[in-house]
Design a protein around this motif. Sequence first.
Motif, short mmCIF file in Angstrom:
data_model
loop_
_atom_site.label_atom_id
_atom_site.label_comp_id
_atom_site.label_asym_id
_atom_site.label_seq_id
_atom_site.Cartn_x
_atom_site.Cartn_y
_atom_site.Cartn_z
N SER A 176 -4.45 -6.02 0.46
CA SER A 176 -3.86 -6.91 -0.59
C SER A 176 -4.50 -6.43 -2.08
O SER A 176 -3.72 -6.38 -2.98
CB SER A 176 -3.91 -8.30 -0.43
OG SER A 176 -3.37 -8.98 -1.38
N LEU A 177 -5.58 -6.28 -2.17
CA LEU A 177 -6.27 -6.12 -3.41
C LEU A 177 -6.12 -4.83 -3.97
O LEU A 177 -5.99 -4.50 -5.44
CB LEU A 177 -7.71 -6.18 -3.37
CG LEU A 177 -8.23 -7.78 -3.13
CD1 LEU A 177 -9.71 -7.64 -2.91
CD2 LEU A 177 -8.05 -8.75 -4.10
N LEU A 178 -5.69 -3.84 -3.06
CA LEU A 178 -5.25 -2.74 -3.62
C LEU A 178 -3.72 -2.45 -3.94
O LEU A 178 -3.35 -1.28 -4.67
CB LEU A 178 -5.58 -1.58 -2.51
CG LEU A 178 -7.09 -1.22 -1.83
CD1 LEU A 178 -7.34 -0.35 -1.10
CD2 LEU A 178 -7.71 -0.86 -3.25
N GLY A 179 -3.25 -3.34 -3.57
CA GLY A 179 -1.73 -3.32 -3.88
C GLY A 179 -0.51 -3.35 -2.88
O GLY A 179 0.72 -2.85 -3.22
N ALA A 180 -0.95 -3.53 -1.59
CA ALA A 180 -0.09 -3.48 -0.39
C ALA A 180 0.85 -4.73 -0.68
O ALA A 180 0.56 -5.70 -0.92
CB ALA A 180 -0.58 -3.34 0.94
N ASP A 181 2.17 -4.57 -0.37
CA ASP A 181 2.92 -5.76 -0.43
C ASP A 181 2.88 -6.47 0.84
O ASP A 181 2.27 -6.14 1.85
CB ASP A 181 4.52 -5.39 -0.50
CG ASP A 181 5.23 -4.45 0.26
OD1 ASP A 181 4.52 -4.44 1.59
OD2 ASP A 181 6.22 -3.57 -0.10
N GLU A 182 3.79 -7.72 1.16
CA GLU A 182 3.57 -8.43 2.31
C GLU A 182 3.90 -7.87 3.47
O GLU A 182 3.32 -7.82 4.49
CB GLU A 182 4.24 -10.11 2.04
CG GLU A 182 3.61 -10.85 0.90
CD GLU A 182 4.46 -12.16 0.60
OE1 GLU A 182 5.38 -12.17 1.51
OE2 GLU A 182 4.33 -12.76 -0.11
N ASP A 183 5.11 -7.20 3.31
CA ASP A 183 5.65 -6.51 4.62
C ASP A 183 4.56 -5.38 5.05
O ASP A 183 4.39 -5.43 6.28
CB ASP A 183 6.97 -6.05 4.27
CG ASP A 183 8.15 -6.78 4.13
OD1 ASP A 183 7.98 -8.06 4.72
OD2 ASP A 183 9.13 -6.37 3.59
N THR A 184 3.95 -4.58 4.16
CA THR A 184 3.09 -3.77 4.63
C THR A 184 1.82 -4.29 5.34
O THR A 184 1.18 -3.74 6.15
CB THR A 184 2.63 -2.58 3.38
OG1 THR A 184 3.91 -2.07 2.92
CG2 THR A 184 1.56 -1.58 3.86
#
Length: 266
Positions: A176-184
């Motif tokens: 999440s902190l690295l920038g992955a979206d909710e689906d990922t």
Amino acid sequence: MTATATPSTTVANLRDLGGTPLSGGRTVRPGLVLRSGQLDRLDVDADPAVAALGLRTVIDFRTAAERADYPDRLPEGARLLVEDVLADMLSSGRIPAATQLKDLLSDPARAEEHLGAGKAQALFQDTYRSFVRTNSGQAAYATLLTELADPQAGPLLFHCTAGKDRTGWGATVVLSLLGADEDTLMAEYLSVNPAVKQAFARLIEGFTMAGGDPDIALALIGVFPSYLEAALDEVALRYGSMEKYVREGLGVSDQTVEAMRARLVV
């Protein structure tokens, strides 16, 4: 696409978070942050896939009892950091189901009494909320982020027993902190199910053949969206966002998070 399963003959549920897609077309750098189940059977000499990882830091999220029963075996030169996520929950007299998988699956009657009629799912959801709210959970995940920001940590692996619950939340926070979206985030969380079910296949078969409810077995062994959503709801309720949870709950500075991103995002 989510993290890549790493073939291993001695480590269950081993995955490299490298390659996970992030915002802006970026990805997680391979070979630096890995997750798995317990390392009690690790044998670098017999497992070239693990030897090639060059692990330098291992973070063990398990309880003292779990560590005593199945102590980690580490590659030569690797540091071991012990961060018992569930210490506060245990000290309050509650024994999370996540720490009793093998015992519960060996006793269908006990499992039905304590976990039937949806109780297993409710207990796991409460455990996931404890990852967010307890001091021991906050300390453990703060250590994970701080170590990942440090270039001296080298390739880092974090794990619990099955590598699905405590480890799954750790992976969610990092990605999440690295920038992955909710689906990922959800896809990565759920992607461990096949490996976990394979690792516990004999226990599941024995449990159901002895009359155990297969739904209870799946609730114990698998991961479900509602489990992760419980932790995410706790973050939203207490902090409003993942960033504030990390800053205010975990006490990890924005500078540390930026250092982690600089090291892990490519």
